[in-house]
Design a protein around this motif. Structure first.
Motif, PDB file in Angstrom:
ATOM      1  N   GLU A 125       0.892  -0.801   0.032  1.00 17.14           N
ATOM      2  CA  GLU A 125      -0.174  -0.275  -0.250  1.00 17.14           C
ATOM      3  C   GLU A 125       1.017   0.948   0.284  1.00 17.14           C
ATOM      4  OE1 GLU A 125      -3.885   2.560   0.218  1.00 17.14           O
ATOM      5  OE2 GLU A 125      -2.952   0.788  -0.989  1.00 17.14           O
ATOM      6  N   ARG A 128       1.940   1.792  -3.614  1.00 20.13           N
ATOM      7  CA  ARG A 128       0.789   2.173  -4.099  1.00 20.13           C
ATOM      8  C   ARG A 128       0.840   3.876  -4.099  1.00 20.13           C
ATOM      9  NH1 ARG A 128      -4.114   4.599  -4.684  1.00 20.13           N
ATOM     10  NH2 ARG A 128      -3.969   3.596  -2.266  1.00 20.13           N
ATOM     11  N   LEU A 129       0.892   4.111  -2.777  1.00 17.41           N
ATOM     12  CA  LEU A 129       0.826   5.573  -2.573  1.00 17.41           C
ATOM     13  C   LEU A 129       1.701   6.359  -3.044  1.00 17.41           C
ATOM     14  CD1 LEU A 129      -0.881   5.077   1.281  1.00 17.41           C
ATOM     15  CD2 LEU A 129      -1.804   5.512  -1.100  1.00 17.41           C
ATOM     16  N   LEU A 132       0.946   6.792  -6.941  1.00 20.38           N
ATOM     17  CA  LEU A 132      -0.051   8.140  -6.597  1.00 20.38           C
ATOM     18  C   LEU A 132       0.594   8.769  -7.152  1.00 20.38           C
ATOM     19  CD1 LEU A 132      -3.119   7.760  -7.348  1.00 20.38           C
ATOM     20  CD2 LEU A 132      -3.181   8.194  -5.104  1.00 20.38           C
ATOM     21  N   PRO A 138      -6.342  10.333  -7.367  1.00 15.55           N
ATOM     22  CA  PRO A 138      -6.542   9.340  -6.580  1.00 15.55           C
ATOM     23  C   PRO A 138      -8.005   8.917  -6.474  1.00 15.55           C
ATOM     24  CG  PRO A 138      -6.980  11.219  -4.979  1.00 15.55           C
ATOM     25  CD  PRO A 138      -6.533  11.301  -6.311  1.00 15.55           C
ATOM     26  N   ASP A 141     -12.938   6.376  -3.895  1.00 18.05           N
ATOM     27  CA  ASP A 141     -13.130   5.907  -3.210  1.00 18.05           C
ATOM     28  C   ASP A 141     -11.439   5.319  -2.307  1.00 18.05           C
ATOM     29  OD1 ASP A 141     -11.736   4.540  -4.827  1.00 18.05           O
ATOM     30  OD2 ASP A 141     -12.952   2.491  -4.666  1.00 18.05           O
ATOM     31  N   ASP A 142     -10.520   6.427  -2.599  1.00 17.00           N
ATOM     32  CA  ASP A 142      -9.366   6.028  -1.868  1.00 17.00           C
ATOM     33  C   ASP A 142      -9.168   7.081  -0.538  1.00 17.00           C
ATOM     34  OD1 ASP A 142      -7.007   5.821  -2.115  1.00 17.00           O
ATOM     35  OD2 ASP A 142      -5.856   6.221  -3.860  1.00 17.00           O
ATOM     36  N   ASP A 144      -6.751   7.246   2.035  1.00 17.14           N
ATOM     37  CA  ASP A 144      -5.439   7.461   2.045  1.00 17.14           C
ATOM     38  C   ASP A 144      -4.798   8.246   0.476  1.00 17.14           C
ATOM     39  OD1 ASP A 144      -5.233   6.306   4.585  1.00 17.14           O
ATOM     40  OD2 ASP A 144      -5.038   4.108   4.053  1.00 17.14           O
ATOM     41  N   GLY A 145      -5.053   7.826  -0.203  1.00 17.14           N
ATOM     42  CA  GLY A 145      -4.352   8.913  -1.244  1.00 17.14           C
ATOM     43  C   GLY A 145      -5.101  10.046  -1.667  1.00 17.14           C
ATOM     44  N   GLU A 146      -5.931  10.005  -1.148  1.00 18.47           N
ATOM     45  CA  GLU A 146      -6.215  12.013  -1.242  1.00 18.47           C
ATOM     46  C   GLU A 146      -5.685  12.422  -0.065  1.00 18.47           C
ATOM     47  OE1 GLU A 146     -10.862  11.127  -2.672  1.00 18.47           O
ATOM     48  OE2 GLU A 146     -11.200  11.587  -0.568  1.00 18.47           O
TER      49      GLU A 146
END
Length: 227
Positions: A125, A128-129, A132, A138, A141-142, A144-146
């Protein structure tokens, strides 16, 4: 990832970052692991990367600022330690003349975090971030990415003087690019950002930074165009 050996350093400008790193790694491990390595040498390694001489904007100051903005947005995150780890790694590999910085930074995280005793799912994870941040786009529904993307872009909402310093630092990182080419490339980036429905995806980030960031971006674009 080969940790840098620890040496006495009475001039270390970021002791608070070292403590933050230790706290984040402890939280990310989830359970006590007496055999897990000391996280401090990994902080040394990462901080040495953030201090590399080719950096003018992507520096330790940027890392510290992103972590502080994550603090402001923490309630929106699903997994705060993961977002914080991603902040540490998101520009850990940075060469302004290369396009694969995010991929190489993510790969660094994929090597280092298992060594530190952090589980496979959280390591994936974090990577992935980090990846990103290529697009800062993002999914809805993300959360943490936001949070990570909003924190990384919060520099766009500085005061006029702060924004001018940021823009100058970006130009300094690309000093090897001729003015006409830089102007064209930078203008394209600014235009793309201004075309987004919203720059900041978290409710708090939007409320705090959206209006000022758009004003700053538009001002820089006008200056580049000679308007």
């Amino acid at each position: 990832m080969n940790p840098v050996p620890r040496t006495a350093d009475t001039t270390d400008p970021a002791p608070e970052l070292r403590q933050r790193w230790a706290d984040t790694v402890t939280a990310a491990r989830g359970t006590k692991n007496p055999t897990a390595p000391d996280p401090a040498p990994y902080a040394d390694n990462l901080l040495s990367r953030w201090r590399e001489p080719q950096r003018r904007y992507h520096t330790v100051d940027h890392l510290a600022a992103v972590l502080l903005r994550i603090d402001e947005l923490a309630e929106h995150a699903d997994d705060l330690p993961t977002v914080q780890l991603a902040a540490w790694f998101h520009d850990a590999v940075y060469r302004p003349d290369r396009s694969e910085n995010e991929e190489r930074s993510a790969a660094l995280a994929e090597r280092a975090l298992p060594e530190l005793g952090i589980g496979a799912a959280r390591t994936a994870e974090v990577a992935r971030l980090v990846r990103l941040t290529v697009t800062h786009d993002p999914a809805p529904d993300d959360p943490d990415g936001e949070v990570l993307c909003d924190a990384d872009l919060a520099v766009l909402a500085g005061s006029p003087d702060q924004y001018a310093a940021y823009a100058a630092a970006v130009r300094a990182e690309y000093a090897f690019v001729p003015d006409p080419d830089f102007t064209a490339g930078r203008s394209a980036v600014l235009t793309q950002l201004l075309s987004l429905p919203r720059l900041f995806r978290t409710p708090r980030g939007y409320d705090l930074w959206e209006h000022t960031a758009r004003r700053n971006l538009a001002t820089e674009l006008d200056l580049l165009r000679g308007v």
